[in-house]
Design a protein around this motif. Sequence first.
Motif: not given
Length: 175
Positions: A28-35, A24-26, A19-20
């Motif tokens: 990182v994906q969310e941060q890249s989507n925001k950028v 963590g993967v989610l 789960l951790l």
Amino acid sequence: FDYRLKKTLFSHVPLQQKLLKKAGVLLVQEQSNKVTERESTLSERVPPLKLSGLSVQELQELCKELHRKCDTVDEARYDIEAKVLKNEKELADLNAKINELKGGKRPNLKRVKKSADAMLGALTEAKLSSKSDFKSNLKTVKKDKKEEEKVDPGDWRKNVESMSGMEGRKKLFNS
């Protein structure tokens, strides 16, 4: 110690680790989507400036246009700030009214341990005291003799005339 319980405890650890890792993967994906979303909105709203090959007058017109856009953005920002401040003040007033209607914060009551005999005794005392005369429990107040001895000054005009000027002030100091 039960073997089944021990087995379930150890089976939870790999599940938590999975789960951790997934979280963590989610993240990182969310941060890249925001950028990428930020870059795309900036490219839409603010087109790149083309300054090469422009004359002095065209550059001046471009500066004036940018100043107008800045002014409109500042006005909109100011309007929004005013609305936010107004709403915050209104929320604070409403919260104060709510607290006032609720009666404010109530203190946490402490538990009091009482035996059954003490509770029965308190109930019987309350019944007896409610039947008794309430006037007997009131304090008696004695009046001072000085207040009773005060005499009515009589005609107020004579009193004002006698106290006027320096002689009246001397009388106040002497008495």
